[in-house]
Design a protein around this motif. Structure first.
Motif, PDB file in Angstrom:
ATOM      1  N   LEU A 171       0.882  -0.710  -0.158  1.00  0.00           N
ATOM      2  CA  LEU A 171      -0.202  -0.001  -0.326  1.00  0.00           C
ATOM      3  C   LEU A 171       1.045   1.505  -0.655  1.00  0.00           C
ATOM      4  CD1 LEU A 171      -2.708  -0.870   2.999  1.00  0.00           C
ATOM      5  CD2 LEU A 171      -3.316  -0.121   0.336  1.00  0.00           C
ATOM      6  N   ILE A 172       2.050   1.193   1.044  1.00  0.00           N
ATOM      7  CA  ILE A 172       3.030   2.379   1.205  1.00  0.00           C
ATOM      8  C   ILE A 172       3.383   2.654   0.148  1.00  0.00           C
ATOM      9  CG2 ILE A 172       4.856   3.054   1.964  1.00  0.00           C
ATOM     10  CD1 ILE A 172       3.298   2.096   4.785  1.00  0.00           C
ATOM     11  N   ALA A 173       4.614   1.347  -1.113  1.00  0.00           N
ATOM     12  CA  ALA A 173       4.410   1.894  -2.203  1.00  0.00           C
ATOM     13  C   ALA A 173       3.398   2.645  -3.128  1.00  0.00           C
ATOM     14  CB  ALA A 173       5.891   0.696  -2.405  1.00  0.00           C
ATOM     15  N   GLY A 174       2.546   1.534  -3.676  1.00  0.00           N
ATOM     16  CA  GLY A 174       1.289   1.603  -4.426  1.00  0.00           C
ATOM     17  C   GLY A 174       1.078   3.113  -4.657  1.00  0.00           C
ATOM     18  N   ALA A 175       1.359   3.869  -2.535  1.00  0.00           N
ATOM     19  CA  ALA A 175       0.839   5.164  -3.487  1.00  0.00           C
ATOM     20  C   ALA A 175       2.548   5.936  -3.508  1.00  0.00           C
ATOM     21  CB  ALA A 175       0.192   5.379  -1.551  1.00  0.00           C
ATOM     22  N   GLY A 176       3.134   5.214  -3.913  1.00  0.00           N
ATOM     23  CA  GLY A 176       4.580   6.785  -4.708  1.00  0.00           C
ATOM     24  C   GLY A 176       5.327   6.823  -2.939  1.00  0.00           C
ATOM     25  N   PHE A 177       5.391   5.674  -1.940  1.00  0.00           N
ATOM     26  CA  PHE A 177       6.452   6.172  -1.571  1.00  0.00           C
ATOM     27  C   PHE A 177       7.715   5.453  -1.833  1.00  0.00           C
ATOM     28  CE2 PHE A 177       3.117   7.719   1.300  1.00  0.00           C
ATOM     29  CZ  PHE A 177       3.618   8.692   2.062  1.00  0.00           C
ATOM     30  N   ARG A 178       9.445   5.241  -1.324  1.00  0.00           N
ATOM     31  CA  ARG A 178       9.916   4.784  -1.028  1.00  0.00           C
ATOM     32  C   ARG A 178      10.300   4.231   0.157  1.00  0.00           C
ATOM     33  NH1 ARG A 178      14.375   7.674  -3.336  1.00  0.00           N
ATOM     34  NH2 ARG A 178      14.774   8.152  -1.007  1.00  0.00           N
ATOM     35  N   ILE A 179      10.271   2.537   0.151  1.00  0.00           N
ATOM     36  CA  ILE A 179      10.496   2.831   1.865  1.00  0.00           C
ATOM     37  C   ILE A 179      11.625   2.041   2.116  1.00  0.00           C
ATOM     38  CG2 ILE A 179       9.842   0.511   2.999  1.00  0.00           C
ATOM     39  CD1 ILE A 179       7.316  -0.034   2.033  1.00  0.00           C
ATOM     40  N   ASN A 180      12.063   2.720   3.045  1.00  0.00           N
ATOM     41  CA  ASN A 180      13.899   3.258   3.313  1.00  0.00           C
ATOM     42  C   ASN A 180      14.118   2.080   4.550  1.00  0.00           C
ATOM     43  OD1 ASN A 180      13.947   4.732   1.755  1.00  0.00           O
ATOM     44  ND2 ASN A 180      13.514   6.534   2.983  1.00  0.00           N
ATOM     45  N   LYS A 181      13.233   1.473   5.431  1.00  0.00           N
ATOM     46  CA  LYS A 181      13.576   1.170   5.960  1.00  0.00           C
ATOM     47  C   LYS A 181      12.596   0.194   6.714  1.00  0.00           C
ATOM     48  CE  LYS A 181      15.609   0.381  10.366  1.00  0.00           C
ATOM     49  NZ  LYS A 181      15.751   0.615  11.874  1.00  0.00           N
ATOM     50  N   LEU A 182      12.741  -1.214   6.695  1.00  0.00           N
ATOM     51  CA  LEU A 182      11.107  -2.140   6.574  1.00  0.00           C
ATOM     52  C   LEU A 182      11.856  -3.118   7.745  1.00  0.00           C
ATOM     53  CD1 LEU A 182       8.102  -2.571   6.605  1.00  0.00           C
ATOM     54  CD2 LEU A 182       9.853  -4.539   4.363  1.00  0.00           C
ATOM     55  N   THR A 183      10.713  -3.396   9.022  1.00  0.00           N
ATOM     56  CA  THR A 183      11.286  -4.783   9.596  1.00  0.00           C
ATOM     57  C   THR A 183       9.642  -5.259  10.106  1.00  0.00           C
ATOM     58  OG1 THR A 183      11.056  -3.368  11.863  1.00  0.00           O
ATOM     59  CG2 THR A 183      13.203  -4.021  10.574  1.00  0.00           C
ATOM     60  N   THR A 184       9.229  -6.055   9.592  1.00  0.00           N
ATOM     61  CA  THR A 184       8.304  -6.998  10.087  1.00  0.00           C
ATOM     62  C   THR A 184       8.437  -8.053  11.341  1.00  0.00           C
ATOM     63  OG1 THR A 184       8.482  -8.840   7.710  1.00  0.00           O
ATOM     64  CG2 THR A 184       7.478  -6.629   7.625  1.00  0.00           C
ATOM     65  N   GLU A 185       7.125  -8.168  12.118  1.00  0.00           N
ATOM     66  CA  GLU A 185       7.013  -9.299  12.818  1.00  0.00           C
ATOM     67  C   GLU A 185       6.228 -10.141  13.659  1.00  0.00           C
ATOM     68  OE1 GLU A 185       8.728  -7.747  16.782  1.00  0.00           O
ATOM     69  OE2 GLU A 185       8.311  -6.377  15.928  1.00  0.00           O
ATOM     70  N   TYR A 186       6.175 -11.104  13.952  1.00  0.00           N
ATOM     71  CA  TYR A 186       4.647 -11.499  14.750  1.00  0.00           C
ATOM     72  C   TYR A 186       5.412 -10.773  16.035  1.00  0.00           C
ATOM     73  CZ  TYR A 186       2.825 -14.312  10.876  1.00  0.00           C
ATOM     74  OH  TYR A 186       2.353 -14.727  10.110  1.00  0.00           O
ATOM     75  N   ALA A 187       4.198  -9.814  16.474  1.00  0.00           N
ATOM     76  CA  ALA A 187       4.389  -9.422  17.560  1.00  0.00           C
ATOM     77  C   ALA A 187       3.323 -10.284  18.988  1.00  0.00           C
ATOM     78  CB  ALA A 187       3.465  -8.173  17.642  1.00  0.00           C
ATOM     79  N   LYS A 188       3.844 -10.229  20.091  1.00  0.00           N
ATOM     80  CA  LYS A 188       3.603 -10.874  21.177  1.00  0.00           C
ATOM     81  C   LYS A 188       1.898 -11.180  20.581  1.00  0.00           C
ATOM     82  CE  LYS A 188       6.535 -11.492  24.634  1.00  0.00           C
ATOM     83  NZ  LYS A 188       7.190 -10.636  25.755  1.00  0.00           N
TER      84      LYS A 188
END
Ligand SMILES: C[S@@+](CC[C@H](N)C(=O)[O-])C[C@H]1O[C@@H](n2cnc3c(N)ncnc32)[C@H](O)[C@@H]1O
Length: 204
Positions: A171-188
């Motif tokens: 979604l964020i890239a689709g709106a025209g942003f460049r993702i500079n840093k991304l971390t993903t995880e399962y939170a508790k």
């Protein structure tokens, strides 16, 4: 709007968003805001205490008048001025290129038209500005994603329009942003509700 939506739901939301994991994730993104800052979906103001001294002023937007009232109460101790605006993120009453940071936490799941809201955030962000976000969304594991899609219709109804199956980085890239840093995880927490995207992005 009935008593439940107007009075009780905002209080349930405030209590549920105070959990330890949400607090940990807020602390990862909000302190990086600087200059003129826009928070979209400020809710009851749980991010306010995480803003650092580089913030000059905050524009806090949310469509819920009751949540804004709760946020105003938490704003009494902040060191910077805050303007609260009762509007959805899809219609930001701000000039183009007018903010240095945009903060959005646990909100893009609920916004009716997230792409439109993100394009609005892009419009108001200055060329060297950044959007900082912590959001939950679609998990990469097919079994979890299947549950997210299965549960989504019911979840939306009980959780104030929240969606479990939005792929936030797309979604964020689709709106025209460049993702500079991304971390993903399962939170508790239960896996369909707890896959989180923590990121910063700038104008592409
Ligand atoms: C789960 S709450 C999160 C609140 C807050 N961001 C936090 O981290 O505690 C989702 C928020 O999105 C807001 N919201 C719903 N639709 C919205 C829209 N179209 N634009 C902006 N905010 C919206 C709700 O009013 C609510 O405050």
């Amino acid at each position: 709007m009935g008593w439940y939506e107007h009075w009780l739901f905002p209080r349930i939301l405030d209590l549920s968003m105070r959990n330890k994991e949400a607090t940990r994730l807020r602390a990862l993104v909000v302190p990086d805001a600087r200059g003129a800052t826009l928070e979209v979906g400020v809710g009851s103001g749980l991010n306010l205490r995480f803003y650092g001294d580089r913030v000059e002023r905050l524009i806090a937007v949310d469509p819920s008048e009751e949540l804004l009232r709760m946020a105003r109460r938490k704003a009494r101790t902040t060191a910077f001025p805050i303007e609260f605006i009762a509007r959805p993120g899809e219609e930001l009453p701000l000039e183009d290129n007018s903010v240095d940071s945009v903060v959005v936490t646990f909100t893009l799941c609920t916004v009716a038209d997230p792409l439109k809201a993100l394009r609005e955030m892009r419009r108001v962000l200055k060329p060297r500005g950044e959007i900082l976000f912590a959001e939950h969304g679609l998990a990469p594991d097919p079994a979890v994603a299947r549950w997210q899609r299965r549960l989504n219709p019911l979840w939306r109804r009980v959780a104030g329009g929240c969606n479990l199956d939005r792929k936030m980085d797309d979604l964020i890239a689709g709106a025209g942003f460049r993702i500079n840093k991304l971390t993903t995880e399962y939170a508790k927490g239960p896996r369909p509700m707890s896959y989180v995207y923590v990121s910063r992005a700038s104008l592409a």
